[in-house]
Design an enzyme around this catalytic site. Sequence first.
Site, mmCIF file in Angstrom:
data_model
loop_
_atom_site.group_PDB
_atom_site.id
_atom_site.type_symbol
_atom_site.label_atom_id
_atom_site.label_comp_id
_atom_site.label_asym_id
_atom_site.label_seq_id
_atom_site.Cartn_x
_atom_site.Cartn_y
_atom_site.Cartn_z
ATOM 1 N N HIS A 130 -7.990 -2.517 1.172
ATOM 2 C CA HIS A 130 -6.792 -1.703 1.459
ATOM 3 C C HIS A 130 -6.279 -1.156 0.115
ATOM 4 C CE1 HIS A 130 -3.518 -0.121 3.584
ATOM 5 N NE2 HIS A 130 -2.863 -1.203 3.955
ATOM 6 N N GLN A 133 -2.653 0.335 -0.525
ATOM 7 C CA GLN A 133 -1.631 -0.706 -0.504
ATOM 8 C C GLN A 133 -1.467 -1.340 -1.888
ATOM 9 O OE1 GLN A 133 0.283 -1.942 2.302
ATOM 10 N NE2 GLN A 133 1.363 -2.756 0.537
ATOM 11 N N ARG A 290 4.458 3.168 -0.962
ATOM 12 C CA ARG A 290 3.207 3.655 -0.339
ATOM 13 C C ARG A 290 3.219 5.185 -0.328
ATOM 14 N NH1 ARG A 290 0.460 0.685 3.476
ATOM 15 N NH2 ARG A 290 -0.969 2.474 3.445
#
Length: 304
Positions: A130, A133, A290
């Site tokens: 990810h 992230q 984000r």
Amino acid sequence: MHKDFISIADYTKEEIEAIFDLSAELKEKTKRGEAHHLCKGKSMSMIFAKPSARTRVSFETGMYQLGGYALYLSPNDIGIGKREAVKDIARVLSRYNDIIMARLFEHKHMEELAEYATVPVINGLTDYNHPCQIMADIFTVREHRGHLDNLKITYIGDGNNVANSWINLAAKLPMHLVICSPSGYEPHAGTLAAARQAGISTIEVISDPKAAVKEADVVYTDVWASMGQEAEAAQRRKIFMPYQVNSDLMSHARRDAYVMHCLPAHRGDEITDEVIDGAQSIVFDEAENRMHVQKAIIVTLLNK
Ligand code: CP
Ligand code: NVA
């Protein structure tokens, strides 16, 4: 600069730092209400094979703020790898869009998407990693501490996609990274070996949570059962309960340690209400970032 953003492992320290500088600049402009239409006339398709709140809303809103357009494709729309071959979707979307963002199950599908797409592909999570992230996470740590020197990050819980991306980052930026997982739930062995081989950071994998959080600047956790592992949730809850981030565990970390969680959180499982809602928690700054960091990633990929 790499064409796609599939893994932090593909980026150099300098490229990562350039993304942070641009993130900070775009964040300031956003806060000041200053237009920054760096993607005017550009479109991004967003393929979601799994659910999402943050990834969808931050990418879609971010692209709007950049003057571009983002299309949401739900798990029912494309059926990537099922209704249609990954490579065909890659080639079709490349004819319509300037950039593709995808959240998929299999990491090899993400790599195939990037291989066959003629436009940049951004990884919005796979079973393996990810990266957006963890870029937002470390940017948040840098904002709060003012620097990343002498940083000890302790990740407590499942050695999952989020843990793997932390390890990828530790191969690029110096830190003391401790991954604390129960036996059998450690992070990806090859990723760990490659990061240790890079020789940039000290990376430990241990199983004692109290020892792991000692002197930690950041205590990070994530769900015990990730998307796709719902059937294992009850069994995992039993195994992981000693790894809960609660105020007792936090009393063993630095008093000024930050608490982080990528969200969504399963309150009462991996993290308690008093910790996630407490003064040390920076989870909502992390969620906000984000958007700022992903805007910088989009702009970087479209301008290379
Ligand atoms: N942290 C994160 O990726 O959240 P979503 O699953 O809601 O997108
Ligand atoms: N490890 C979690 C992260 C969610 C953002 C999952 O994959 O479900």
